[in-house]
Structures are given as structure tokens and as C-alpha cells.
Write a protein that holds these residues in place. Structure first.
Motif, PDB file in Angstrom:
ATOM      1  N   GLN A 202       7.651  11.521 -61.293  1.00  0.00           N
ATOM      2  CA  GLN A 202       7.363  12.923 -61.599  1.00  0.00           C
ATOM      3  C   GLN A 202       7.317  13.752 -60.301  1.00  0.00           C
ATOM      4  O   GLN A 202       7.880  14.844 -60.226  1.00  0.00           O
ATOM      5  N   ASN A 203       6.671  13.200 -59.276  1.00  0.00           N
ATOM      6  CA  ASN A 203       6.599  13.957 -58.016  1.00  0.00           C
ATOM      7  C   ASN A 203       7.910  13.936 -57.260  1.00  0.00           C
ATOM      8  O   ASN A 203       8.211  14.861 -56.502  1.00  0.00           O
ATOM      9  N   LEU A 204       8.696  12.868 -57.447  1.00  0.00           N
ATOM     10  CA  LEU A 204      10.054  12.860 -56.873  1.00  0.00           C
ATOM     11  C   LEU A 204      10.844  14.019 -57.475  1.00  0.00           C
ATOM     12  O   LEU A 204      11.503  14.796 -56.770  1.00  0.00           O
ATOM     13  N   THR A 205      10.737  14.166 -58.781  1.00  0.00           N
ATOM     14  CA  THR A 205      11.455  15.232 -59.495  1.00  0.00           C
ATOM     15  C   THR A 205      10.999  16.606 -59.030  1.00  0.00           C
ATOM     16  O   THR A 205      11.811  17.468 -58.677  1.00  0.00           O
ATOM     17  N   ARG A 206       9.696  16.813 -59.017  1.00  0.00           N
ATOM     18  CA  ARG A 206       9.163  18.139 -58.705  1.00  0.00           C
ATOM     19  C   ARG A 206       9.398  18.515 -57.233  1.00  0.00           C
ATOM     20  O   ARG A 206       9.713  19.658 -56.908  1.00  0.00           O
ATOM     21  N   THR A 207       9.235  17.529 -56.351  1.00  0.00           N
ATOM     22  CA  THR A 207       9.387  17.819 -54.919  1.00  0.00           C
ATOM     23  C   THR A 207      10.845  18.139 -54.580  1.00  0.00           C
ATOM     24  O   THR A 207      11.138  19.126 -53.898  1.00  0.00           O
ATOM     25  N   LEU A 208      11.768  17.307 -55.074  1.00  0.00           N
ATOM     26  CA  LEU A 208      13.189  17.570 -54.799  1.00  0.00           C
ATOM     27  C   LEU A 208      13.620  18.884 -55.447  1.00  0.00           C
ATOM     28  O   LEU A 208      14.414  19.640 -54.873  1.00  0.00           O
TER      29      LEU A 208
ATOM     30  N   GLY B 110      12.718  20.953 -62.105  1.00  0.00           N
ATOM     31  CA  GLY B 110      11.392  20.388 -61.812  1.00  0.00           C
ATOM     32  C   GLY B 110      10.625  19.940 -63.039  1.00  0.00           C
ATOM     33  O   GLY B 110       9.445  19.593 -62.949  1.00  0.00           O
TER      34      GLY B 110
ATOM     35  N   LEU C 136      11.868  21.571 -55.917  1.00  0.00           N
ATOM     36  CA  LEU C 136      11.401  22.697 -55.101  1.00  0.00           C
ATOM     37  C   LEU C 136      12.196  22.794 -53.796  1.00  0.00           C
ATOM     38  O   LEU C 136      12.606  23.881 -53.371  1.00  0.00           O
ATOM     39  N   GLU C 137      12.436  21.612 -53.201  1.00  0.00           N
ATOM     40  CA  GLU C 137      13.101  21.587 -51.886  1.00  0.00           C
ATOM     41  C   GLU C 137      14.536  22.134 -51.942  1.00  0.00           C
ATOM     42  O   GLU C 137      14.983  22.779 -51.001  1.00  0.00           O
ATOM     43  N   TYR C 138      15.229  21.895 -53.033  1.00  0.00           N
ATOM     44  CA  TYR C 138      16.658  22.242 -53.078  1.00  0.00           C
ATOM     45  C   TYR C 138      17.013  23.350 -54.080  1.00  0.00           C
ATOM     46  O   TYR C 138      18.193  23.623 -54.288  1.00  0.00           O
TER      47      TYR C 138
END
Ligand code: NAD
Length: 269
Positions: A172-178, A247, A180-182
Motif C-alpha cells: 500500500q505504501n509502495l503504491t502511495r509513495t510512488l 495512489g 505521489l513521487e511521479y
């Protein structure tokens, strides 16, 4: 579905279950698919045959497919797999991080090797594949899409499957972080969260009528999902119809994440 025709899609763990259904669905919509398999190419033959069949059925001339070997937990394999996808299909627009395993053991008896093995495939593998795909998206200036196949166990704890629960929580945090980042580069990152789905990973209850009834009793819609139902939502998230979604996790679970125990109010009365 809008915007899938001619897209180049890599599906990890594409030789069975949800990955197979996702690959077939994308081909039905006219996308080119790279089908990742872990061991021998024969593993992925069934998916390739179905892709060819549906391509003929919908008369999508020019749809291409490729079989790409690779263990997603191995960095060198992932680099090669994405390179081969780009070489065989002519690029990559969509990554489906689907490969996954689970190991069942009471947590106090779980070896660190088994814990790490599950994380290496389910979470590190998803990171490595996403990193390589995003590098290609950025190089090509592609508004690429990453879709992670998570699980209801991103949210619902799964006792005796600690590595699995932790890996899907991390996803879930992999999804949300990437995401936001891209987002600024037009790259979208989302997840689907399947509930109990009829696939080989669930052999222990799928073929046992008593256990299947028990599983169904916990699902508000009173049946397991099909791999094809997961494929449809994955295609939606990759399509232009989902162009403003990033996200997020869409749970495809027949209501499993709705706290079924509260079907009948049992407090505050
Ligand atoms: P499955 O066992 O049919 O599919 C898993 C696939 O991953 C297989 O094709 C396998 O070869 C591949 N794989 C395993 N290790 C790999 C590795 N190291 N490198 C590359 N490929 C590897 O089961 P499935 O149900 O289709 O599972 C697909 C995904 O769906 C998994 O991530 C799983 O966690 C998730 N999921 C499944 C269910 C369910 O009820 N079936 C529910 C929630 C989430």
C-alpha cells in the motif's frame, strides 16, 4: 475500454491465476502483452494460447505477445525481463506487479528465511519491477501505469501468514509513495486488492467443498471472486477511463473488507 489498444503491458507471474486472466483481458482490448514466468517457458504456454485465442476472437491483427523468464526477487532477472519486454514489444507502457507467494506458519515458529522469502517476492520484487519500468517511462516520456496486485490483507490481518500480511501492507505504501513521487510526470500507480479468488494459490480450499463453504460464509456476496473479475478492474485502472486515479487501492472482494461480522448489529442496543 479506452486507451489500451496498442499499449505494451508486462504482467509478472503471468502463467496462472490472476496474472493469466489480466494478460488475457489486456489482449482482448488490443494491448501487447509480455507474460513473465518463473521457471520454464511451458509454464506460460497456457496463457499464451489463451492470448492467441482471444486475439483471433476479437480480430485484433497485430497484437503481439512475448514470454519473458524472470524471478522478480532477483535484481538481475528483473533488469533483463524489462529489457526483453522493451526489445520484444517495442516499449513498455503498463507494468502489472502480480507475482506473489505465501507461506503459512504460526508466527512464533516462522523462520527468518521464510519471512524474507515472501517479502523478497511480494514486496522487493514489486519495487524492483516498478523501478525498472519507471526508468523506461521517464526515458521515453511515457505517461506509464503501474498496477500492484495487493490483497484484502493489505488491510485485514492474516494470522499465521505474517510475511504475506506485512508484504501486502507494504505494498500500500509502495503504491502511495510512488504515486505521489511521479504524479508530476503523468505516471499513475494504483493497486487492486483481491478478496478470496479461485486460483491455484488457494488450492487448499478451492477443491474442498467443506472448506469452500466456510470461506464463502465470511464473504458478504457469498462467493469467491474469479480471476477474470480481477483482470477487468486491472484493465480499467490502466485505461484512460481511470486517467485521474492514482495512489488508490480498489478492493475487488465481494464486500470482504466491509467487516461482515457487523451484518447484524451486535452492540449499542
Ligand atoms: P498463483 O499462484 O496462480 O499466481 C502466482 C504467480 O506468481 C504464479 O504464476 C507464480 O509462478 C508467480 N511467481 C511466484 N514467485 C515468483 C517469482 N519469484 N518470480 C516471478 N513469478 C513468481 O496465485 P494468484 O492467486 O493468481 O496470485 C496472484 C497475485 O494475487 C498474488 O500477488 C497474490 O498475493 C494476489 N492475491 C490473490 C488472492 C487469491 O485469493 N487468489 C487474493 C488476494 C491477492
Amino acid at each position: 475500454m479506452q486507451g489500451l489498444k496498442g499499449k505494451n503491458v508486462l504482467v509478472t507471474g503471468g502463467s496462472s491465476g490472476i496474472g493469466q486472466a489480466i494478460a488475457v483481458r489486456f489482449a482482448e482490448y488490443g494491448a501487447n502483452v509480455a507474460i513473465n514466468y518463473l521457471g520454464r517457458p511451458e509454464e506460460a504456454k497456457g496463457t499464451e494460447d489463451q492470448v492467441h485465442a482471444c486475439v483471433e476472437k476479437v480480430q485484433q491483427e497485430g497484437v503481439r505477445d512475448a514470454l519473458v523468464q524472470g524471478d522478480v526477487s532477483r535484481e538481475d532477472d528483473v533488469v533483463k525481463m524489462v529489457e526483453q519486454t522493451v526489445a520484444d514489444l517495442g516499449g513498455i507502457d503498463v507494468l502489472i506487479n502480480n507475482a506473489g507467494i505465501q507461506i503459512s506458519r504460526p508466527s512464533h515458529e516462522l523462520s527468518s528465511d521464510d519471512f524474507e522469502k515472501v517479502l523478497a517476492v511480494n514486496l522487493r520484487g514489486a519495487f524492483l519491477c516498478a523501478r525498472e519500468a519507471i526508468c523506461r517511462f521517464l526515458d521515453a516520456g511515457t505517461a506509464g501505469v503501474v498496477i500492484n496486485v495487493s490483497s484484502v490483507h493489505q488491510l485485514i490481518p492474516k494470522p499465521s501468514y505474517l510475511g504475506y500480511s506485512v508484504s501486502k501492507g507494504g505494498m500500500q505504501n509502495l503504491t502511495r509513495t510512488l504515486a505521489l513521487e511521479y504524479a508530476g510526470q503523468g505516471i499513475r500507480v494504483n493497486s487492486i486488492g483481491p478478496g478470496a479468488t479461485t486460483t491455484p494459490i488457494n488450492r487448499s480450499w478451492v477443491d474442498d467443498p467443506e472448506k469452500k463453504t466456510m470461506v464463502e460464509s465470511h464473504i458478504p456476496m457469498a462467493r469467491p471472486g474469479t480471476a477474470d473479475e480481477m483482470g477487468g478492474v486491472a484493465c480499467f485502472l490502466a485505461s484512460d477511463d481511470a486517467a485521474y486515479i492514482t495512489g488508490q487501492t480498489i478492493f475487488v472482494d465481494g464486500g470482504l473488507t466491509l467487516f461482515a461480522d457487523f451484518r447484524e448489529p451486535w452492540s449499542s442496543e
